[in-house]
Design a protein around this motif. Sequence first.
Motif, PDB file in Angstrom:
ATOM      1  N   GLN A  64       0.695  -1.162  -0.020  1.00 51.85           N
ATOM      2  CA  GLN A  64      -0.055   0.124  -0.092  1.00 51.85           C
ATOM      3  C   GLN A  64       0.893   1.375  -0.192  1.00 51.85           C
ATOM      4  N   ARG A  65       0.349   2.240  -0.584  1.00 52.82           N
ATOM      5  CA  ARG A  65       0.862   3.735  -0.478  1.00 52.82           C
ATOM      6  C   ARG A  65      -0.112   4.519   0.110  1.00 52.82           C
ATOM      7  N   ASN A  66       0.576   5.742   0.809  1.00 54.44           N
ATOM      8  CA  ASN A  66      -0.332   6.746   1.149  1.00 54.44           C
ATOM      9  C   ASN A  66       0.050   8.084   0.354  1.00 54.44           C
ATOM     10  N   ILE A  67      -0.836   9.031   0.093  1.00 53.76           N
ATOM     11  CA  ILE A  67      -0.751   9.991  -0.634  1.00 53.76           C
ATOM     12  C   ILE A  67      -1.495  11.200   0.391  1.00 53.76           C
ATOM     13  N   PHE A  68      -0.508  12.176   0.382  1.00 62.11           N
ATOM     14  CA  PHE A  68      -1.104  13.470   1.215  1.00 62.11           C
ATOM     15  C   PHE A  68      -1.366  14.526   0.146  1.00 62.11           C
ATOM     16  N   GLY A  69      -2.702  14.940   0.426  1.00 61.16           N
ATOM     17  CA  GLY A  69      -3.201  16.203  -0.474  1.00 61.16           C
ATOM     18  C   GLY A  69      -3.716  17.178   0.384  1.00 61.16           C
ATOM     19  N   TYR A  70      -3.027  18.340   0.047  1.00 61.44           N
ATOM     20  CA  TYR A  70      -3.232  19.682   0.614  1.00 61.44           C
ATOM     21  C   TYR A  70      -4.080  20.634   0.062  1.00 61.44           C
ATOM     22  N   PHE A  71      -5.142  21.128   0.778  1.00 62.65           N
ATOM     23  CA  PHE A  71      -6.235  21.932   0.297  1.00 62.65           C
ATOM     24  C   PHE A  71      -6.288  23.100   1.109  1.00 62.65           C
ATOM     25  N   GLN A  72      -6.922  24.405   0.371  1.00 63.91           N
ATOM     26  CA  GLN A  72      -6.775  25.394   0.952  1.00 63.91           C
ATOM     27  C   GLN A  72      -8.162  25.721   1.995  1.00 63.91           C
ATOM     28  N   THR A  73      -9.362  24.856   1.818  1.00 63.76           N
ATOM     29  CA  THR A  73     -10.366  25.026   2.503  1.00 63.76           C
ATOM     30  C   THR A  73     -10.713  23.432   2.783  1.00 63.76           C
ATOM     31  N   MET A  74     -11.483  23.344   4.005  1.00 58.53           N
ATOM     32  CA  MET A  74     -12.031  22.105   4.468  1.00 58.53           C
ATOM     33  C   MET A  74     -13.082  21.576   3.321  1.00 58.53           C
ATOM     34  N   ASP A  75     -13.881  22.277   2.974  1.00 56.07           N
ATOM     35  CA  ASP A  75     -15.106  22.219   1.754  1.00 56.07           C
ATOM     36  C   ASP A  75     -14.403  21.404   0.688  1.00 56.07           C
ATOM     37  N   GLN A  76     -13.099  21.753   0.154  1.00 55.25           N
ATOM     38  CA  GLN A  76     -12.592  21.162  -1.048  1.00 55.25           C
ATOM     39  C   GLN A  76     -12.047  19.620  -0.588  1.00 55.25           C
ATOM     40  N   ALA A  77     -11.510  19.763   0.537  1.00 56.44           N
ATOM     41  CA  ALA A  77     -11.142  18.493   1.015  1.00 56.44           C
ATOM     42  C   ALA A  77     -12.316  17.305   1.239  1.00 56.44           C
ATOM     43  N   GLN A  78     -13.258  17.854   1.886  1.00 54.85           N
ATOM     44  CA  GLN A  78     -14.400  16.914   2.075  1.00 54.85           C
ATOM     45  C   GLN A  78     -14.967  16.672   0.864  1.00 54.85           C
ATOM     46  N   LYS A  79     -15.063  17.545  -0.061  1.00 51.04           N
ATOM     47  CA  LYS A  79     -15.746  17.007  -1.625  1.00 51.04           C
ATOM     48  C   LYS A  79     -14.627  15.850  -2.234  1.00 51.04           C
ATOM     49  N   ALA A  80     -13.294  15.983  -2.228  1.00 56.89           N
ATOM     50  CA  ALA A  80     -12.500  15.179  -2.516  1.00 56.89           C
ATOM     51  C   ALA A  80     -12.648  13.784  -1.906  1.00 56.89           C
ATOM     52  N   ALA A  81     -12.697  13.814  -0.597  1.00 52.73           N
ATOM     53  CA  ALA A  81     -12.945  12.732   0.196  1.00 52.73           C
ATOM     54  C   ALA A  81     -14.281  11.896  -0.064  1.00 52.73           C
ATOM     55  N   GLU A  82     -15.281  12.624  -0.442  1.00 53.99           N
ATOM     56  CA  GLU A  82     -16.661  12.019  -0.636  1.00 53.99           C
ATOM     57  C   GLU A  82     -16.370  11.477  -2.187  1.00 53.99           C
ATOM     58  N   GLU A  83     -15.653  11.925  -3.055  1.00 50.19           N
ATOM     59  CA  GLU A  83     -15.356  11.271  -4.272  1.00 50.19           C
ATOM     60  C   GLU A  83     -14.530  10.223  -4.226  1.00 50.19           C
ATOM     61  N   LEU A  84     -13.382  10.176  -3.331  1.00 47.78           N
ATOM     62  CA  LEU A  84     -12.772   8.917  -3.174  1.00 47.78           C
ATOM     63  C   LEU A  84     -13.404   7.935  -2.477  1.00 47.78           C
ATOM     64  N   LYS A  85     -14.311   8.127  -1.554  1.00 48.89           N
ATOM     65  CA  LYS A  85     -15.297   7.057  -0.810  1.00 48.89           C
ATOM     66  C   LYS A  85     -16.211   6.615  -2.079  1.00 48.89           C
ATOM     67  N   ALA A  86     -16.647   7.441  -2.818  1.00 47.32           N
ATOM     68  CA  ALA A  86     -17.376   6.918  -3.829  1.00 47.32           C
ATOM     69  C   ALA A  86     -16.854   5.988  -4.892  1.00 47.32           C
ATOM     70  N   GLN A  87     -15.459   6.287  -5.209  1.00 48.06           N
ATOM     71  CA  GLN A  87     -14.697   5.241  -6.014  1.00 48.06           C
ATOM     72  C   GLN A  87     -14.204   4.097  -5.355  1.00 48.06           C
ATOM     73  N   GLY A  88     -14.578   3.795  -3.934  1.00 48.13           N
ATOM     74  CA  GLY A  88     -14.207   2.676  -3.304  1.00 48.13           C
ATOM     75  C   GLY A  88     -13.019   2.692  -2.359  1.00 48.13           C
ATOM     76  N   PHE A  89     -12.530   4.038  -2.024  1.00 50.44           N
ATOM     77  CA  PHE A  89     -11.303   4.081  -1.367  1.00 50.44           C
ATOM     78  C   PHE A  89     -11.829   4.155   0.191  1.00 50.44           C
ATOM     79  N   GLU A  90     -11.186   3.255   0.974  1.00 51.27           N
ATOM     80  CA  GLU A  90     -11.746   3.346   2.298  1.00 51.27           C
ATOM     81  C   GLU A  90     -11.035   4.113   3.392  1.00 51.27           C
ATOM     82  N   THR A  91      -9.698   3.932   3.255  1.00 51.59           N
ATOM     83  CA  THR A  91      -8.905   4.762   4.315  1.00 51.59           C
ATOM     84  C   THR A  91      -8.559   6.093   3.862  1.00 51.59           C
TER      85      THR A  91
END
Length: 126
Positions: free
Chosen positions: A3-30
Amino acid sequence: MSQRNIFGYFQTMDQAQKAAEELKAQGFETISVDRFSPMLGGNPYDGDEEITSIFQNQSNSLTTTALGSPPMDDDARILAATHPDASGLAGGTGFSHPEDVCLTVITDNDRYEEAFDILEQYGARV
């Protein structure tokens, strides 16, 4: 499977939450979304309950006066005082960093590029 980890840095919490929702929708769990700050108690520009204004805090050190930091132990105060903004002189980058929200995703090697692309699509600095 490694496994690998990726750190993505965002300017707002809203941007990060939207990206997290998309990742979850695509099957990423952690996935984890966190705000970070170089100051104990949170970002002084965040409206933190502990750090509301330098005028409301007890001024007992340079970091409290110049940075609006909460009371802290000597080690943390010394570390905070090394930041250029603590001197009150120009040249520091400030504690309000453009990307102070971190989205961490752990993925298998074969899905790394997919996760990376999703983070970039939502404006992350990776």
